[in-house]
Scaffold this motif. Structure first.
Motif, PDB file in Angstrom:
ATOM      1  N   HIS A 189       1.163  -1.187   0.308  1.00 50.59           N
ATOM      2  CA  HIS A 189      -0.009   0.215   0.180  1.00 50.59           C
ATOM      3  C   HIS A 189       1.073   0.839  -0.211  1.00 50.59           C
ATOM      4  O   HIS A 189       1.525   1.389   0.883  1.00 50.59           O
ATOM      5  N   TYR A 190       0.866   1.950  -1.191  1.00 48.67           N
ATOM      6  CA  TYR A 190       1.771   2.669  -1.564  1.00 48.67           C
ATOM      7  C   TYR A 190       1.259   3.602  -2.568  1.00 48.67           C
ATOM      8  O   TYR A 190       1.963   3.275  -3.909  1.00 48.67           O
ATOM      9  N   SER A 191       0.715   4.661  -2.685  1.00 50.50           N
ATOM     10  CA  SER A 191       0.691   5.068  -4.104  1.00 50.50           C
ATOM     11  C   SER A 191       1.704   5.634  -4.822  1.00 50.50           C
ATOM     12  O   SER A 191       1.248   5.246  -6.119  1.00 50.50           O
ATOM     13  N   SER A 216      -4.434   0.338  -8.003  1.00 51.89           N
ATOM     14  CA  SER A 216      -3.836   0.632  -6.813  1.00 51.89           C
ATOM     15  C   SER A 216      -3.274   2.265  -6.548  1.00 51.89           C
ATOM     16  O   SER A 216      -3.643   2.472  -5.271  1.00 51.89           O
ATOM     17  N   GLU A 219      -6.272   4.341  -4.852  1.00 53.25           N
ATOM     18  CA  GLU A 219      -6.991   3.569  -4.261  1.00 53.25           C
ATOM     19  C   GLU A 219      -6.106   4.489  -3.237  1.00 53.25           C
ATOM     20  O   GLU A 219      -6.674   4.406  -1.663  1.00 53.25           O
ATOM     21  N   ASP A 220      -5.520   3.981  -2.615  1.00 55.32           N
ATOM     22  CA  ASP A 220      -4.108   3.880  -2.122  1.00 55.32           C
ATOM     23  C   ASP A 220      -4.008   5.450  -1.442  1.00 55.32           C
ATOM     24  O   ASP A 220      -4.280   5.954  -0.686  1.00 55.32           O
ATOM     25  N   ASN A 222      -6.551   7.971  -1.532  1.00 54.64           N
ATOM     26  CA  ASN A 222      -7.343   8.104  -1.102  1.00 54.64           C
ATOM     27  C   ASN A 222      -7.818   7.552   0.256  1.00 54.64           C
ATOM     28  O   ASN A 222      -8.013   7.967   1.195  1.00 54.64           O
ATOM     29  N   SER A 223      -6.705   6.393   0.738  1.00 55.53           N
ATOM     30  CA  SER A 223      -6.649   6.474   1.848  1.00 55.53           C
ATOM     31  C   SER A 223      -5.794   6.002   2.446  1.00 55.53           C
ATOM     32  O   SER A 223      -5.287   6.325   3.887  1.00 55.53           O
ATOM     33  N   GLY A 224      -5.322   7.169   2.381  1.00 55.60           N
ATOM     34  CA  GLY A 224      -4.003   8.146   3.517  1.00 55.60           C
ATOM     35  C   GLY A 224      -2.269   7.273   3.168  1.00 55.60           C
ATOM     36  O   GLY A 224      -1.169   7.891   3.678  1.00 55.60           O
ATOM     37  N   TYR A 225      -2.163   6.422   1.906  1.00 54.61           N
ATOM     38  CA  TYR A 225      -1.097   5.782   2.118  1.00 54.61           C
ATOM     39  C   TYR A 225      -0.479   6.131   0.603  1.00 54.61           C
ATOM     40  O   TYR A 225      -0.284   5.894  -0.542  1.00 54.61           O
ATOM     41  N   TYR A 226       0.556   7.281   0.982  1.00 55.79           N
ATOM     42  CA  TYR A 226       1.242   8.319  -0.015  1.00 55.79           C
ATOM     43  C   TYR A 226       2.403   8.947   1.047  1.00 55.79           C
ATOM     44  O   TYR A 226       2.143   9.025   1.729  1.00 55.79           O
TER      45      TYR A 226
END
Length: 256
Positions: A189-191, A216, A219-220, A222-226
């Motif tokens: 999980h890493y945009s 992906s 999605e990541d 929008n989930s805060g994984y960046y």
């Protein structure tokens, strides 16, 4: 009080100020008292400068921090380089401070603000578009982490940036290898990593994989994984507009 008592009281004041909000007016008044008692208290000069840094007032921040560096260069020169790098993107001054820190502490990987100077020099040279030097410093940082603690202890953004360098140099094979390491150590999980993998696969005309990764990435994100930092924009910051543009490019490709 004699001079030794003043120095001891100045240090005591600084220790007591640790619970106050950094950069607040109350904290500044306390720190100014510590400096009045001991004008050679480098930590106090540095802490006083923070208030102006956080308010975006470099003309007031710099002379205060310079005073801290002058009084205790071994402790604060690398920290000034960190601020030059992240807050002002003055890459040349950052590198100068990191190099000077290395001279002060030879054969030791300094870590001002908890981050290796080799890692930060990698970012600084990347900002200057000096890709070979940047890659070499990221390699040094990663190799040191592998030797001392293991690859999984390295900051995953070192792999991200090294991958970006490879991507910019059109070495997609090496780029993908580093972006996959980012995903390996972030539980997939890493945009940013998915985004650049999509760009690599797009350049290689592997459209299904490019589409999979850009979906992906969104999605990541929008989930805060960046990749992000407090207060400042990171180098090569990825925004949702970048992801949507890449998705549109992949979905409307015209290779065939």
């Amino acid at each position: 009080m004699n001079e030794e008592e003043k120095k001891a009281e100045s240090k005591k004041i600084m220790n007591g100020a640790a619970h106050l909000n950094q950069g607040s007016p109350d904290t500044m008044m306390v720190i100014e008292k510590a400096i009045e008692l001991n004008p050679e208290n480098a930590e106090a000069w540095r802490e006083l400068s923070v208030a102006y840094l956080k308010r975006g007032m470099p003309l007031d921040w710099k002379p205060l921090f310079d005073k801290a560096v002058m009084l205790d260069p071994k402790e604060w020169q690398g920290h000034r380089g960190y601020l030059y790098l992240y807050f002002y993107r003055n890459y040349k001054k950052a590198i100068k401070d990191f190099d000077a820190t290395d001279i002060l502490t030879p054969n030791f990987d300094d870590a001002p603000q908890g981050q290796s100077v080799n890692y930060m020099r990698g970012i600084a040279y990347l900002g200057l578009k000096e890709y070979t030097k940047s890659k070499n410093y990221f390699n040094t940082y990663i190799d040191n982490q592998i030797k001392t603690s293991g690859e999984d202890y390295a900051d995953i953004t070192a792999f991200l940036y090294r991958g970006i360098i490879a991507y910019l140099q059109k070495d997609y094979k090496s780029a993908k290898k580093d972006f996959q390491k980012v995903l390996k150590y972030s539980e997939n999980h890493y945009s940013d990593a998915h985004y650049y993998l999509s760009k690599c696969y797009y350049e290689e005309k592997e459209i299904p994989k490019a589409l999979e990764h850009i979906k992906s990435a969104i999605e990541d994100f929008n989930s805060g994984y960046y990749h992000t930092r407090n207060y400042v924009e990171v180098l090569y910051q990825v925004y949702i507009q970048d992801l949507e543009e890449q998705k549109n490019l992949v979905e409307n490709h015209s290779f065939y």
